[in-house]
Design a protein around this motif. Structure first.
Motif, PDB file in Angstrom:
ATOM      1  N   THR A 167       0.848  -1.186   0.000  1.00 20.07           N
ATOM      2  CA  THR A 167       0.000   0.000   0.000  1.00 20.07           C
ATOM      3  C   THR A 167       0.884   1.236   0.000  1.00 20.07           C
ATOM      4  N   LEU A 168       0.568   2.176  -0.890  1.00 20.65           N
ATOM      5  CA  LEU A 168       1.272   3.457  -0.959  1.00 20.65           C
ATOM      6  C   LEU A 168       0.285   4.554  -0.600  1.00 20.65           C
ATOM      7  N   ALA A 169       0.685   5.434   0.313  1.00 22.21           N
ATOM      8  CA  ALA A 169      -0.093   6.625   0.651  1.00 22.21           C
ATOM      9  C   ALA A 169       0.818   7.832   0.495  1.00 22.21           C
ATOM     10  N   VAL A 170       0.329   8.863  -0.187  1.00 20.98           N
ATOM     11  CA  VAL A 170       1.123  10.057  -0.451  1.00 20.98           C
ATOM     12  C   VAL A 170       0.512  11.239   0.288  1.00 20.98           C
ATOM     13  N   SER A 171       1.382  11.995   0.974  1.00 23.63           N
ATOM     14  CA  SER A 171       0.947  13.175   1.705  1.00 23.63           C
ATOM     15  C   SER A 171       1.933  14.302   1.438  1.00 23.63           C
ATOM     16  N   PRO A 172       1.510  15.508   1.097  1.00 19.47           N
ATOM     17  CA  PRO A 172       0.133  15.984   1.076  1.00 19.47           C
ATOM     18  C   PRO A 172      -0.631  15.400  -0.100  1.00 19.47           C
ATOM     19  N   CYS A 173      -1.930  15.491   0.013  1.00 22.43           N
ATOM     20  CA  CYS A 173      -2.819  14.987  -1.033  1.00 22.43           C
ATOM     21  C   CYS A 173      -3.624  16.159  -1.584  1.00 22.43           C
ATOM     22  N   PRO A 174      -3.548  16.426  -2.863  1.00 19.69           N
ATOM     23  CA  PRO A 174      -2.759  15.755  -3.885  1.00 19.69           C
ATOM     24  C   PRO A 174      -1.283  16.134  -3.774  1.00 19.69           C
ATOM     25  N   ALA A 175      -0.435  15.290  -4.365  1.00 21.53           N
ATOM     26  CA  ALA A 175       1.002  15.542  -4.361  1.00 21.53           C
ATOM     27  C   ALA A 175       1.300  16.821  -5.142  1.00 21.53           C
ATOM     28  N   LYS A 176       2.373  17.478  -4.769  1.00 24.46           N
ATOM     29  CA  LYS A 176       2.779  18.714  -5.437  1.00 24.46           C
ATOM     30  C   LYS A 176       3.967  18.436  -6.346  1.00 24.46           C
ATOM     31  N   GLY A 177       3.921  18.989  -7.558  1.00 26.48           N
ATOM     32  CA  GLY A 177       5.058  18.898  -8.465  1.00 26.48           C
ATOM     33  C   GLY A 177       5.969  20.096  -8.233  1.00 26.48           C
ATOM     34  N   GLY A 178       6.998  20.216  -9.031  1.00 28.40           N
ATOM     35  CA  GLY A 178       7.886  21.360  -8.929  1.00 28.40           C
ATOM     36  C   GLY A 178       8.976  21.196  -7.896  1.00 28.40           C
ATOM     37  N   GLY A 179       9.243  19.983  -7.471  1.00 25.94           N
ATOM     38  CA  GLY A 179      10.340  19.725  -6.557  1.00 25.94           C
ATOM     39  C   GLY A 179       9.975  19.765  -5.090  1.00 25.94           C
ATOM     40  N   GLY A 195      12.957 -14.017   0.876  1.00 25.86           N
ATOM     41  CA  GLY A 195      11.912 -14.083  -0.141  1.00 25.86           C
ATOM     42  C   GLY A 195      12.258 -13.278  -1.376  1.00 25.86           C
ATOM     43  N   LYS A 196      11.345 -13.342  -2.310  1.00 21.91           N
ATOM     44  CA  LYS A 196      11.533 -12.731  -3.613  1.00 21.91           C
ATOM     45  C   LYS A 196      11.055 -11.278  -3.607  1.00 21.91           C
ATOM     46  N   ALA A 197      11.754 -10.434  -4.372  1.00 16.75           N
ATOM     47  CA  ALA A 197      11.371  -9.028  -4.484  1.00 16.75           C
ATOM     48  C   ALA A 197      10.033  -8.898  -5.206  1.00 16.75           C
ATOM     49  N   ALA A 198       9.270  -7.891  -4.795  1.00  9.95           N
ATOM     50  CA  ALA A 198       7.983  -7.595  -5.423  1.00  9.95           C
ATOM     51  C   ALA A 198       7.967  -6.114  -5.795  1.00  9.95           C
ATOM     52  N   THR A 199       7.394  -5.821  -6.972  1.00  6.24           N
ATOM     53  CA  THR A 199       7.287  -4.429  -7.423  1.00  6.24           C
ATOM     54  C   THR A 199       5.832  -4.114  -7.694  1.00  6.24           C
ATOM     55  N   ALA A 200       5.363  -3.019  -7.119  1.00  5.40           N
ATOM     56  CA  ALA A 200       4.000  -2.535  -7.352  1.00  5.40           C
ATOM     57  C   ALA A 200       4.101  -1.111  -7.886  1.00  5.40           C
ATOM     58  N   ALA A 201       3.389  -0.820  -8.975  1.00  4.02           N
ATOM     59  CA  ALA A 201       3.421   0.515  -9.581  1.00  4.02           C
ATOM     60  C   ALA A 201       2.111   1.238  -9.299  1.00  4.02           C
ATOM     61  N   PHE A 202       2.227   2.538  -8.999  1.00  5.85           N
ATOM     62  CA  PHE A 202       1.076   3.354  -8.655  1.00  5.85           C
ATOM     63  C   PHE A 202       1.082   4.639  -9.483  1.00  5.85           C
ATOM     64  N   ASP A 203      -0.099   5.048  -9.954  1.00  6.91           N
ATOM     65  CA  ASP A 203      -0.247   6.313 -10.680  1.00  6.91           C
ATOM     66  C   ASP A 203      -0.420   7.430  -9.662  1.00  6.91           C
ATOM     67  N   VAL A 204       0.416   8.457  -9.763  1.00  4.53           N
ATOM     68  CA  VAL A 204       0.357   9.594  -8.852  1.00  4.53           C
ATOM     69  C   VAL A 204       0.224  10.852  -9.696  1.00  4.53           C
ATOM     70  N   LYS A 205      -0.791  11.650  -9.417  1.00 10.21           N
ATOM     71  CA  LYS A 205      -1.005  12.908 -10.134  1.00 10.21           C
ATOM     72  C   LYS A 205      -0.462  14.042  -9.273  1.00 10.21           C
ATOM     73  N   ALA A 206       0.507  14.780  -9.803  1.00  9.98           N
ATOM     74  CA  ALA A 206       1.071  15.918  -9.082  1.00  9.98           C
ATOM     75  C   ALA A 206       0.484  17.205  -9.636  1.00  9.98           C
ATOM     76  N   GLU A 207       0.149  18.107  -8.749  1.00 11.38           N
ATOM     77  CA  GLU A 207      -0.402  19.399  -9.168  1.00 11.38           C
ATOM     78  C   GLU A 207       0.626  20.493  -9.030  1.00 11.38           C
TER      79      GLU A 207
END
Length: 162
Positions: free
Chosen positions: A68-80, A150-162
């Motif tokens: 599970t991935l949670a991003v804060s602040p929501c929505p994420a901010k672009g621009g560094g 155990g074996k490595a696992a990769t999960a990809a998530f779409d994140v929209k930055a404003e």
């Protein structure tokens, strides 16, 4: 004295460069419109990962691990601006996975741009990492979890930055 109003003679010197510049500009505009100007959401709905919900949280199961991935602040901010990525990892029995190596790898597929990979540190029942998205837009954030055994696992998530 005779005046010429039209000519069939070759164009004056330098015109080839002007034509080349015009063609190059048109080609560049076409690339920008098709490659960068079309957000992933209008070109199929996602950048290729699991979409985050309205609270900027998403869950995906890979190789027997629930990530599970949670991003804060929501929505994420672009621009560094730095955001916080909180990752929880559970095994098939629903128990928190401790002692794993966890990395986040952001990339912007439409721009063929990669962000800085970050190692997550253990925090509470999960992991936490700094997430820096260089510009606003659609990002694909891969979470790579390598359990102590155990074996490595990769999960990809779409994140929209404003």
């Amino acid at each position: 004295m005779t005046r010429r109003t039209a000519t069939s003679r070759p164009a004056a010197r330098g015109t080839k460069a002007v034509r080349l510049a015009a063609v190059t500009s048109a080609a560049l505009a076409a690339v920008l419109v098709t490659g960068c100007g079309t957000p992933a959401s209008s070109a199929g709905g996602s950048a290729g990962g699991t979409a985050l919900d309205a609270s900027c949280r998403g869950t995906k199961t890979e190789a027997g691990l629930e990530i599970t991935l949670a991003v804060s602040p929501c929505p994420a901010k672009g621009g560094g601006a730095a955001a916080t990525a909180t990752i929880t990892v559970k095994d098939a029995a629903g128990k928190a996975v401790e002692g794993a190596k966890v990395e986040i790898n952001p990339e912007m597929p439409n721009m063929k741009m990669k962000g800085g990979n970050q190692s997550a540190e253990a925090k509470g029942d999960g992991y936490e990492a700094k997430l820096v998205l260089g510009m606003p837009g659609d990002w694909l954030v891969s979470v790579v979890v390598t359990p102590a055994s155990g074996k490595a696992a990769t999960a990809a998530f779409d994140v929209k930055a404003e």
